[in-house]
Design an enzyme around this catalytic site. Structure first.
Site, PDB file in Angstrom:
ATOM      1  N   SER A 310     -27.609 135.880  37.943  1.00 24.72           N
ATOM      2  CA  SER A 310     -26.558 136.536  37.158  1.00 24.72           C
ATOM      3  C   SER A 310     -25.359 135.620  36.988  1.00 24.72           C
ATOM      4  O   SER A 310     -24.803 135.499  35.891  1.00 24.72           O
ATOM      5  CB  SER A 310     -26.122 137.841  37.842  1.00 24.72           C
ATOM      6  OG  SER A 310     -25.026 138.420  37.165  1.00 24.72           O
ATOM      7  N   GLY A 311     -24.947 134.963  38.076  1.00 26.40           N
ATOM      8  CA  GLY A 311     -23.819 134.050  37.990  1.00 26.40           C
ATOM      9  C   GLY A 311     -24.098 132.891  37.074  1.00 26.40           C
ATOM     10  O   GLY A 311     -23.262 132.524  36.228  1.00 26.40           O
ATOM     11  N   TRP A 313     -26.220 132.799  34.623  1.00 29.15           N
ATOM     12  CA  TRP A 313     -26.314 133.284  33.242  1.00 29.15           C
ATOM     13  C   TRP A 313     -24.934 133.371  32.594  1.00 29.15           C
ATOM     14  O   TRP A 313     -24.777 133.095  31.408  1.00 29.15           O
ATOM     15  CB  TRP A 313     -26.974 134.663  33.221  1.00 29.15           C
ATOM     16  CG  TRP A 313     -27.114 135.252  31.846  1.00 29.15           C
ATOM     17  CD1 TRP A 313     -28.123 135.033  30.946  1.00 29.15           C
ATOM     18  CD2 TRP A 313     -26.217 136.173  31.201  1.00 29.15           C
ATOM     19  NE1 TRP A 313     -27.910 135.749  29.801  1.00 29.15           N
ATOM     20  CE2 TRP A 313     -26.741 136.455  29.924  1.00 29.15           C
ATOM     21  CE3 TRP A 313     -25.019 136.777  31.582  1.00 29.15           C
ATOM     22  CZ2 TRP A 313     -26.123 137.315  29.037  1.00 29.15           C
ATOM     23  CZ3 TRP A 313     -24.392 137.625  30.694  1.00 29.15           C
ATOM     24  CH2 TRP A 313     -24.939 137.894  29.442  1.00 29.15           C
ATOM     25  N   HIS A 314     -23.927 133.732  33.358  1.00 30.08           N
ATOM     26  CA  HIS A 314     -22.602 133.939  32.786  1.00 30.08           C
ATOM     27  C   HIS A 314     -21.932 132.639  32.371  1.00 30.08           C
ATOM     28  O   HIS A 314     -21.044 132.661  31.506  1.00 30.08           O
ATOM     29  CB  HIS A 314     -21.708 134.704  33.777  1.00 30.08           C
ATOM     30  CG  HIS A 314     -21.920 136.181  33.740  1.00 30.08           C
ATOM     31  ND1 HIS A 314     -22.887 136.816  34.482  1.00 30.08           N
ATOM     32  CD2 HIS A 314     -21.297 137.150  33.020  1.00 30.08           C
ATOM     33  CE1 HIS A 314     -22.842 138.115  34.231  1.00 30.08           C
ATOM     34  NE2 HIS A 314     -21.891 138.347  33.358  1.00 30.08           N
ATOM     35  N   GLY A 315     -22.300 131.519  32.971  1.00 29.08           N
ATOM     36  CA  GLY A 315     -21.677 130.272  32.551  1.00 29.08           C
ATOM     37  C   GLY A 315     -22.034 129.103  33.430  1.00 29.08           C
ATOM     38  O   GLY A 315     -22.470 129.268  34.578  1.00 29.08           O
TER      39      GLY A 315
END
Length: 382
Positions: A310-311, A313-315
């Site tokens: 998730s982390g 994926w965010h950037g």
């Protein structure tokens, strides 16, 4: 949007393919309007995942190998555009530490708009076909519209094929007044959240946090609270507008936010925040890793990996990675202590909501700042 709405409903409802073709053309025209060459990336990911799903069904004896190749091929544009510079910088740093010379050459290209959203949507479709949850779509135009549908390609939600493709294939009524009114209300509410709340909060946040060293700890804390509100109203506002536009055209898209700051645990927060991404991570990362049907240690590892993804994926920044790890670790702690649920009555629940909000707010500081040292500087500011 009004012009698209009017032209769309000028096409008789019995001409379903004509309506879909119109929406597909509009989706690509809007995408091309930003940076024309990147429409080839969108088309390429669409084509790769479309053909992969067909081959999975045709050659079930080799379906796993086909799925892996197709998923990797579909992910390459995302990994290249979004993470090349980050990986390159890490390699440069490591080699510099050991005294090896390495010429740092980064990409100056902009990341294709919406690439994280349409890539995850396409990859999720391939996995659903592989796990026999849905059948592969034979009509390429229908599938291309599912991937590129203009209301949600910019900032989500990440829609499931099982929800959207049947709506594209089934005959839609000429005009649904109730749904259109509901959609317009959602658009208006989304615009209010974005323009009136998020953008106003952003003025304060963008003044204080980039120059946190010039402000007191109380001011920085206030700015972090404002950012917590800003990012919700910004993201949820866009999602509300996207779902509203879909409704005006007769479509139901995935719900994306459900009052996340009233969550009584970090686990509950992720049931309410960016629901389409949380569902995607659960279905395609957490459960394939083993979910909760395994040993406690393995379950904790599965949670950790899921939120690490998730982390990432965010950037492409250590701040996003640490933000994801923070959320994963707190969910593990909650599970170890049995605190992912709330059985303390209204007062205890209220306390847990406040504590959860502060934990989430703390994590947003890490998410917002450009470096971990800057995030630490804001956190320890007096």
């Amino acid at each position: 949007e009004m012009l698209i709405f009017l032209l769309y409903y000028l096409i008789p409802s019995k001409y379903q393919k004509g309506r879909n073709m119109f929406l597909l053309v509009v989706s690509y025209v809007l995408y091309v309007n930003w940076k024309p060459v990147y429409a080839l990336i969108l088309l390429g990911v669409t084509g790769i995942t479309y053909l992969t799903a067909l081959q999975i069904e045709r050659k079930r004896e080799h379906s796993k190998k086909i799925m892996v190749i197709g998923v990797i091929a579909g992910l390459i544009p995302l990994l290249f555009f979004k993470y090349f510079n980050f990986i390159n910088e890490q390699v440069y740093g490591i080699l510099s530490m050991v005294g090896l010379r390495y010429e740092l050459q980064g990409l100056n290209w902009a990341v294709p708009i919406g690439i994280s959203f349409f890539t995850f949507q396409a990859i999720g479709y391939v996995w659903d076909v592989y796990y026999k949850k849905i059948n592969a779509e034979r009509d390429f135009l229908t599938f291309a519209l599912f991937i590129s549908f203009f209301p949600s390609i910019l900032s989500g939600p990440i829609n499931k094929a099982s929800l959207v493709i049947p709506q594209l294939k089934n005959l839609r009524p000429y005009f649904d007044y109730t749904k259109a009114v509901e959609g317009l209300r959602m658009i208006l509410w989304g615009m209010f959240m974005k323009v009136v709340v998020a953008d106003r909060m952003g003025l304060y946040v963008d003044t204080v946090l980039p120059n946190y060293m010039n402000y007191t700890g109380v001011t920085c804390f206030a700015a972090s609270i404002f950012y917590t509100i800003q990012i919700y109203c910004d993201f949820a506002g866009y999602s509300s507008m996207a779902i509203g536009v879909g409704k005006t055209l007769g479509f139901e898209l995935t719900e994306n936010f459900r009052r996340p700051y009233f969550a009584f645990s970090v686990t509950d927060f992720w049931r309410r925040w960016h629901i389409s991404l949380s569902t995607w991570l659960k279905d395609y990362v957490y459960i394939p890793l083993g979910g909760s049907r395994c040993s406690k240690f393995r379950n904790y590892w599965n949670i950790f990996v899921t939120f690490l993804v998730s982390g990432i994926w965010h950037g492409a920044n250590w701040t996003f990675i640490v933000w994801g790890i923070w959320h994963g670790l707190f969910q593990i702690v909650e599970k170890m202590l049995g605190q992912q649920k709330c059985n303390y009555g209204w007062f205890g629940k209220s306390i847990k909501i406040v504590v959860t909000f502060l934990l989430v707010n703390f994590a947003w500081i890490i998410f917002r700042m450009p470096t971990l040292s800057d995030a630490f500087g804001v956190i320890i500011r007096r």
